[in-house]
Scaffold this motif. Structure first.
Motif, PDB file in Angstrom:
ATOM      1  N   MET A 193       0.697  -1.342   0.425  1.00 26.50           N
ATOM      2  CA  MET A 193      -0.036   0.188  -0.023  1.00 26.50           C
ATOM      3  C   MET A 193       0.547   1.069  -0.026  1.00 26.50           C
ATOM      4  O   MET A 193       1.770   1.443   0.961  1.00 26.50           O
ATOM      5  N   HIS A 194       1.100   1.641  -1.115  1.00 28.76           N
ATOM      6  CA  HIS A 194       1.195   3.462  -0.873  1.00 28.76           C
ATOM      7  C   HIS A 194       0.570   4.433  -0.679  1.00 28.76           C
ATOM      8  O   HIS A 194      -0.058   4.868  -1.230  1.00 28.76           O
ATOM      9  N   ASN A 195       1.361   5.473   0.044  1.00 32.69           N
ATOM     10  CA  ASN A 195       1.027   6.498   0.940  1.00 32.69           C
ATOM     11  C   ASN A 195       1.753   8.026   0.189  1.00 32.69           C
ATOM     12  O   ASN A 195       2.831   7.860   0.711  1.00 32.69           O
ATOM     13  N   SER A 196       0.949   8.401  -0.661  1.00 31.63           N
ATOM     14  CA  SER A 196       1.588  10.127  -1.048  1.00 31.63           C
ATOM     15  C   SER A 196       1.314  10.994   0.351  1.00 31.63           C
ATOM     16  O   SER A 196       0.509  11.216   0.832  1.00 31.63           O
ATOM     17  N   PHE A 197       2.741  11.832   1.130  1.00 30.35           N
ATOM     18  CA  PHE A 197       3.345  12.092   2.008  1.00 30.35           C
ATOM     19  C   PHE A 197       4.117  13.652   1.576  1.00 30.35           C
ATOM     20  O   PHE A 197       4.010  13.539   0.936  1.00 30.35           O
ATOM     21  N   ARG A 198       4.134  14.638   2.122  1.00 32.96           N
ATOM     22  CA  ARG A 198       4.595  15.760   2.183  1.00 32.96           C
ATOM     23  C   ARG A 198       4.811  16.112   3.571  1.00 32.96           C
ATOM     24  O   ARG A 198       4.422  15.779   4.446  1.00 32.96           O
ATOM     25  N   LEU A 199       6.097  16.314   3.995  1.00 33.22           N
ATOM     26  CA  LEU A 199       6.786  17.187   4.500  1.00 33.22           C
ATOM     27  C   LEU A 199       7.133  17.945   4.774  1.00 33.22           C
ATOM     28  O   LEU A 199       7.424  18.659   3.487  1.00 33.22           O
ATOM     29  N   PRO A 200       7.039  19.294   5.781  1.00 32.23           N
ATOM     30  CA  PRO A 200       7.375  20.297   6.122  1.00 32.23           C
ATOM     31  C   PRO A 200       9.193  20.537   5.011  1.00 32.23           C
ATOM     32  O   PRO A 200       9.524  20.067   5.532  1.00 32.23           O
ATOM     33  N   TYR A 201       8.715  22.402   5.033  1.00 36.89           N
ATOM     34  CA  TYR A 201       9.709  22.454   4.640  1.00 36.89           C
ATOM     35  C   TYR A 201      11.236  22.755   5.688  1.00 36.89           C
ATOM     36  O   TYR A 201      12.705  22.250   5.250  1.00 36.89           O
ATOM     37  N   HIS A 202      10.902  23.236   6.420  1.00 34.23           N
ATOM     38  CA  HIS A 202      12.042  23.685   8.248  1.00 34.23           C
ATOM     39  C   HIS A 202      10.992  23.419   8.765  1.00 34.23           C
ATOM     40  O   HIS A 202       9.950  23.105   9.567  1.00 34.23           O
ATOM     41  N   LEU A 203      11.952  22.513   9.854  1.00 37.03           N
ATOM     42  CA  LEU A 203      11.427  22.518  11.076  1.00 37.03           C
ATOM     43  C   LEU A 203      12.950  23.129  12.040  1.00 37.03           C
ATOM     44  O   LEU A 203      13.430  22.365  11.814  1.00 37.03           O
ATOM     45  N   ILE A 204      12.849  24.234  12.319  1.00 41.36           N
ATOM     46  CA  ILE A 204      13.771  24.639  13.200  1.00 41.36           C
ATOM     47  C   ILE A 204      13.270  24.943  14.741  1.00 41.36           C
ATOM     48  O   ILE A 204      12.696  25.690  15.251  1.00 41.36           O
ATOM     49  N   VAL A 205      14.711  25.095  15.687  1.00 43.03           N
ATOM     50  CA  VAL A 205      13.750  25.857  16.901  1.00 43.03           C
ATOM     51  C   VAL A 205      15.305  25.547  17.837  1.00 43.03           C
ATOM     52  O   VAL A 205      16.223  26.009  17.575  1.00 43.03           O
ATOM     53  N   GLU A 206      15.171  26.881  17.532  1.00 40.43           N
ATOM     54  CA  GLU A 206      16.288  28.249  18.392  1.00 40.43           C
ATOM     55  C   GLU A 206      15.122  29.217  19.076  1.00 40.43           C
ATOM     56  O   GLU A 206      14.246  29.354  18.714  1.00 40.43           O
ATOM     57  N   GLU A 207      16.276  29.800  19.654  1.00 41.67           N
ATOM     58  CA  GLU A 207      16.142  31.448  20.209  1.00 41.67           C
ATOM     59  C   GLU A 207      15.830  32.073  19.339  1.00 41.67           C
ATOM     60  O   GLU A 207      16.694  32.280  18.146  1.00 41.67           O
ATOM     61  N   GLY A 208      14.466  33.178  19.018  1.00 44.06           N
ATOM     62  CA  GLY A 208      14.320  34.650  18.479  1.00 44.06           C
ATOM     63  C   GLY A 208      14.169  33.945  16.876  1.00 44.06           C
ATOM     64  O   GLY A 208      14.656  34.907  16.266  1.00 44.06           O
ATOM     65  N   ILE A 209      13.993  32.845  16.560  1.00 40.91           N
ATOM     66  CA  ILE A 209      13.800  32.683  15.422  1.00 40.91           C
ATOM     67  C   ILE A 209      12.109  33.169  14.793  1.00 40.91           C
ATOM     68  O   ILE A 209      12.421  33.063  13.674  1.00 40.91           O
ATOM     69  N   PHE A 210      11.397  33.572  15.550  1.00 39.18           N
ATOM     70  CA  PHE A 210      10.331  34.128  15.384  1.00 39.18           C
ATOM     71  C   PHE A 210      10.510  35.336  14.360  1.00 39.18           C
ATOM     72  O   PHE A 210       9.576  35.613  13.405  1.00 39.18           O
ATOM     73  N   ASP A 211      11.751  35.674  14.696  1.00 35.17           N
ATOM     74  CA  ASP A 211      12.417  37.443  14.419  1.00 35.17           C
ATOM     75  C   ASP A 211      12.786  36.938  13.029  1.00 35.17           C
ATOM     76  O   ASP A 211      12.963  38.044  12.196  1.00 35.17           O
ATOM     77  N   ARG A 212      13.101  35.664  12.687  1.00 35.56           N
ATOM     78  CA  ARG A 212      13.821  35.822  11.265  1.00 35.56           C
ATOM     79  C   ARG A 212      13.056  35.074  10.578  1.00 35.56           C
ATOM     80  O   ARG A 212      13.379  34.197   8.761  1.00 35.56           O
ATOM     81  N   ILE A 213      11.204  35.315  10.445  1.00 35.27           N
ATOM     82  CA  ILE A 213      11.050  34.233   8.778  1.00 35.27           C
ATOM     83  C   ILE A 213      11.201  34.774   7.799  1.00 35.27           C
ATOM     84  O   ILE A 213      11.247  33.221   6.946  1.00 35.27           O
ATOM     85  N   PRO A 214      11.252  35.100   6.700  1.00 37.13           N
ATOM     86  CA  PRO A 214      11.629  35.510   5.509  1.00 37.13           C
ATOM     87  C   PRO A 214      12.409  35.460   5.533  1.00 37.13           C
ATOM     88  O   PRO A 214      13.070  34.139   4.022  1.00 37.13           O
ATOM     89  N   ASP A 215      13.243  35.769   5.869  1.00 40.95           N
ATOM     90  CA  ASP A 215      15.014  34.667   5.911  1.00 40.95           C
ATOM     91  C   ASP A 215      14.778  32.958   5.911  1.00 40.95           C
ATOM     92  O   ASP A 215      15.857  32.779   5.043  1.00 40.95           O
ATOM     93  N   VAL A 216      14.413  32.728   7.253  1.00 40.63           N
ATOM     94  CA  VAL A 216      14.392  31.152   7.050  1.00 40.63           C
ATOM     95  C   VAL A 216      13.725  31.090   5.454  1.00 40.63           C
ATOM     96  O   VAL A 216      13.959  29.367   5.533  1.00 40.63           O
ATOM     97  N   MET A 217      12.441  31.461   5.210  1.00 36.65           N
ATOM     98  CA  MET A 217      11.583  31.050   4.098  1.00 36.65           C
ATOM     99  C   MET A 217      12.253  31.225   3.025  1.00 36.65           C
ATOM    100  O   MET A 217      11.690  30.947   1.689  1.00 36.65           O
TER     101      MET A 217
END
Length: 354
Positions: A1-25
């Motif tokens: 049985m085959h299931n098509s799935f998608r993984l996130p482009y990014h998973l980042i756990v860091e301090e201050g990551i919310f302030d760098r969203i465009p740079d990360v993406m």
């Protein structure tokens, strides 16, 4: 049985990551800052994280703050309509499980890019392909959607959350111990296909919490470990194409509380499924001392009476649990759910975790 799935482009756990969203993406969305973005959160979080939310908005040329009033199916569909009608391409969910679930479903319906910014680690909704939304009254139901395109976790933000929310996230990871056995039981009955890779990832999520020597919940190392465990649980569901790697008989009891007894009791999801894992473990004739040790070591508050669950509610929820998902085979399909037996189990747990 085959299931098509998608993984996130990014998973980042860091301090201050919310302030760098465009740079990360920018590696996957080069012009993200120039696209219309909607930042979904709720009123109480706006007052707590006002400066943080403003900094996120300032990173985008066309931002809009959207405050949800309720995490219901109708509200999610309404948000999806708003996103579509206003040609919004980026959805950022900022909050706990209810906010993230609503943003996730709205992004799924509107076919928008979703970035998940959790403010707590109370359950695996930050990465799961399902959304739990309100329907009528206090009742909630689970709806299928897709996982976020990116999951960014700010360590400092999580460390500021109440400890009980972290305990709920731990409980959600612990519940995989019984969920995986129920999945195997369904497979043995010819009713489910078990994806070995999804099974392995879910088991790794459980093991990372069960055999963890770090018990300082507000430490950066533990925040990273819990994030990884919850994300692994969500990805296991995405790979399997269903919630089976993370949801068994213990979740059916939780569904009964949500759908039938929501007016009488309110238990955080992760704590409720950890509580139920103890009983499900007994039904499965598993290693009960093991699950007991884990719950006690972390101090997860699982006494039913702590959450106003009476013997009557306890018995009724277990007896009605199989009916909440009648197509889902679990150990409950082969268990004595008599009032006498369940009442005995209720008082046994009260004594064990007193």
């Amino acid at each position: 049985m085959h299931n098509s799935f998608r993984l996130p482009y990014h998973l980042i756990v860091e301090e201050g990551i919310f302030d760098r969203i465009p740079d990360v993406m920018k590696d996957v969305l080069p012009n993200i800052a120039d696209q219309k973005m909607i930042l979904v959160t709720e009123e109480n979080l706006k007052s707590i994280f006002e400066d943080q939310l403003k900094r996120i908005e300032e990173d985008f040329n066309y931002p809009e703050l959207y405050l949800i009033q309720s995490a219901t199916y109708d509200a999610a569909v309404g948000l999806a309509k708003y996103i579509t009608m206003n040609n919004i391409r980026i959805v950022i969910g900022f909050g706990g499980g209810t906010v993230l679930d609503l943003a996730k479903f709205a992004a799924f319906v509107s076919k928008s890019t979703l970035i998940s910014l959790p403010t707590t680690l109370s359950n695996d909704s930050l990465a799961s392909p399902v959304a739990v939304l309100g329907t009528e009254g206090k009742a909630r139901k689970t709806f299928k959607c897709t996982i976020p395109h990116a999951i960014l976790v700010d360590v400092n933000t999580i460390m500021s959350a109440p400890e009980r929310q972290l305990l709920s996230g731990i409980g959600d990871s612990v519940s995989k111990y019984t969920a995986l056995v129920d999945w195997k039981k369904a497979h043995d009955k010819g009713m489910e296909f078990v994806d070995d890779f999804a099974y392995m990832i879910s088991k790794m999520a459980f093991n990372s919490i069960a055999y963890n020597d770090m018990k300082e919940l507000k430490s950066k190392d533990f925040i990273k470990r819990l994030t990884q465990a919850l994300v692994m649980g969500g990805l296991a569901m995405e790979i399997a194409g269903s919630s089976r790697p993370s949801s068994g008989s213990e979740h059916l009891f939780c569904h009964a509380l949500d759908e039938i007894y929501s007016e009488q009791v309110s238990v955080p999801h992760g704590i409720a499924v950890a509580m139920c894992s103890y009983w499900a473990c007994k039904f499965q004739h598993r290693n009960v001392p093991k699950i007991t040790r884990i719950i006690k070591e972390y101090g997860i508050p699982v006494c039913p009476s702590t959450w106003k669950i009476t013997p009557e509610i306890f018995v009724g929820a277990w007896q009605q649990a199989p009916g909440t998902r009648p197509d889902r085979y679990t150990v409950l399909n082969e268990t004595d759910l008599s009032t006498e037996m369940l009442t005995k189990l209720y008082y046994e747990m009260e004594e064990v975790f007193a």
